[in-house]
Structures are given as structure tokens and as C-alpha cells.
Scaffold this motif. Structure first.
Motif: not given
Length: 350
Positions: A44, A88, A99-100, A103, A279, A281-283, A289-291
């Protein structure tokens, strides 16, 4: 008879057992060992430094995450859900951004069958909630969200906006509204704007704002369109946009663009949430998942946006009093409209 009783009893036991199992089944929450936690944090941090729209702030946040990891401060986060909450919170302390965040989702991201089915976009008429006429025939449009564009939503927008075309003034209510449909916001703005920069040369399309990445490259442009379904309200009659502290995302962009383009709209209410970024999002694991905020809005006129500070109303008032305030502003504005106002309104028609 005995056989029938036996079958009935067996079925009852099966149904009871299934119900008990459903009621007590634990929510899916991925277990994380130390190497997995370290991988998630480091990956991340890498994505933040490479992708976030605010490079210096992202580097500070990434370095802070690595320090927390090195000090063993994530050792007690043994599940995906608890790690997401802690990371978070740590991110928000250094780089506050809607958006950061990290999640957690209650299903397996790798199994498409487990993903929840999104609600039908048309269920609430694409967020185009209500039209009515108020005192002095002032039009009132209530929008609850700005969703994506498709053929059905474009047609719905045409019907929705046409209802107010003949009103002498218009109030558009985006209090509590949000969504990421910037293209929908641009489409609706097309019913309210005309090129006022020259009486001779008029562009049929107006450039409203862009989304820009960390290198300053434009990733998306938003323009009005000249190919519209239904009648336009036009670019001259009095227009008021109601906002509050819950107005966010594309709804903020809608209000800001109308406010900044030759003061086309009077914004009434309280400062908005302040969300001008988009934002990605990526698994990163089975349930995480990162946002990351990867772009920011840039209004074509101001070369600025409403991030953090929110859209600032022209007439500040409480959310509850915004509609009455707009009506008070509209009444005298209608009375003083020059006769040429109708001619100008005709000019703005397609």
C-alpha cells in the motif's frame, strides 16, 4: 403413516439446523499473519507514493505507515477488518482524503459470484427525484445523486430538465446529493448554460472542468453538449443551487462549475463537504482493497477546485433555510428581468 411422520420429522430437523447455521455463521473476516500484514502495508505504501495525486503528502503518509509497521503497532490487527480500520485511521492523520483508505469487504474479492449485485440505476430515476412549481411559478428540481450516463439516464435527464424550461426562475436542490457521475453533471449543466463570452461568436459546447493526475496530465474532460433531448431552461434566467455540508463529489462539481461560469448560478446554503478527487481501488488481499485518490478536479476558469474547503455559497444560510432563502432571492429577480431576457432565453434554446 409411520413413514410419512418419519419424513416430516427429518425435514423439520434439516430446516431447523439450516436456520441455526445461518443465524450463527460468522462473518467472513480474513486472518492475517505477520508476513501478510507486512506485505499489505509495504505494498500500500508503494502504491501511495506512485499513484496518489498529491505526491509529497502521499510520501509522508507512506513513510508513516512503514514506521507504524516497524514499531510493531499492527501486531494486534489479526484480521483484515481490524487492519483496515487501523490503517485508515493512520492515513487520515497524515493525508486526510475521502478517497484514500484501506477497505475491508465482507466477501472474497477473488470470487465474482460473491460480489453484491448493484441496485438498478433506474430504481430512483437516476437520482433525478422530483420537479414541482413553487410560488410565482418558480421551478424546483430535487437531485439526490449523480450517476453514470447511458441511453436511459440521458433520456430521463431530458424529460426531467424539460419540466422547468418555461419557468421564470429555477431552484436546483443538491443538498445531501453526491455520486461520481461528473458526466451527468455536465449534461445537466448543458440545459442551464450558454456561451456568454461574446455576442458574435458563440461556442455550442462549453469546457467546464478537467480531472488531472499528479503529473498535471488531463485524464478526463467535462464539457456541455449541444445535442440535447428536450427543452432547455437557458443561460439567462435566474438560477439558484441549494447545497449543504453533505453535498459531495459530482454534486459539488455541478454547483461549483455553475457558480464560476460568469456567476451563472447563485449558490445558497452551507459549505459543501469538499470532495474534488477521484479514487482508484485495487485488490491487495482476499478481503482488502486499497483506495487511492489519483486525480483532482480543475475548473477551466479558476484552475482550482473545492477540495477540503468545499463549495462556498454566495448566500450563506443553514441547510434548513436554504429553500426559503432562494425563493426570497428569486422573487425580486423575476420582477426585474428585462424584456430582452425572453429573447436571450430564446437564443439559448437548441
Amino acid at each position: 403413516m409411520g413413514r410419512q411422520r418419519w419424513i416430516a420429522a427429518a425435514l423439520l430437523l434439516l430446516m431447523t439446523g439450516a436456520g441455526a447455521q445461518t443465524a450463527t455463521a460468522p462473518a467472513l473476516d480474513e486472518a492475517l499473519d505477520a508476513p501478510t500484514r507486512a506485505h499489505i502495508i509495504n505494498e500500500y505504501a508503494r502504491r501511495l507514493t506512485e499513484q496518489h495525486v498529491d505526491g509529497p503528502r502521499a510520501k509522508a503518509a507512506a513513510d508513516d505507515l512503514r514506521k507504524h509497521l516497524a514499531r510493531g503497532e499492527y501486531d494486534e490487527q489479526l484480521t483484515a477488518r481490524s487492519l483496515a480500520a487501523r490503517v485508515t485511521r493512520d492515513l487520515a492523520a497524515v493525508a486526510p482524503d475521502r478517497h484514500t483508505y484501506l477497505e475491508w469487504v465482507p466477501y472474497d474479492l477473488g470470487d465474482e459470484r460473491q460480489r453484491p449485485v448493484p441496485p438498478a440505476q433506474s430504481a430512483d430515476n437516476f437520482g433525478l427525484r422530483r420537479f414541482e412549481t413553487l410560488a410565482d411559478n418558480v421551478g424546483y428540481l430535487k437531485i439526490t445523486r449523480f450517476g453514470p450516463l447511458d441511453r436511459a439516464s440521458i433520456e430521463a435527464a431530458g424529460r426531467f430538465m424539460a419540466q422547468a424550461a418555461d419557468c421564470p426562475a429555477l431552484i436546483i436542490d443538491v443538498r445531501d446529493a453526491g455520486g461520481d457521475g461528473q458526466a451527468m453533471a455536465a449534461l445537466l449543466s448543458s440545459y442551464l448554460l450558454v456561451d456568454q463570452r461574446s455576442y458574435i461568436f458563440r461556442d455550442k459546447q462549453l469546457h467546464l472542468h478537467d480531472q488531472i493526475d499528479r503529473e498535471g496530465h488531463v485524464t478526463a474532460e467535462y464539457w456541455t453538449t449541444s445535442d440535447l433531448a428536450g427543452k432547455r431552461f437557458g443561460g439567462y434566467k435566474p438560477l439558484y443551487v441549494l447545497v449543504n455540508e453533505k453535498t459531495n463529489g459530482a454534486a459539488e462539481g455541478f454547483a461549483y462549475d455553475l457558480q464560476q461560469y460568469v456567476k451563472r448560478a447563485v449558490v445558497v446554503g452551507a459549505p459543501t463537504l469538499g470532495d474534488a478527487r477521484v479514487g482508484l481501488k485495487q485488490r491487495i488481499s482476499r478481503q482488502l482493497q486499497t483506495s487511492i485518490a489519483v486525480t483532482r478536479a480543475s475548473n477551466v476558469i479558476t484552475r482550482a477546485n473545492w477540495e477540503s474547503m468545499g463549495v462556498q455559497p454566495d448566500r450563506m444560510t443553514t441547510s434548513g433555510a436554504a429553500l426559503d432563502t432562494a425563493l426570497q432571492l428569486a422573487r425580486p429577480a423575476i420582477l426585474v428581468q428585462p424584456a430582452t431576457g425572453k429573447a436571450r432565453a430564446a437564443q439559448s434554446a437548441p
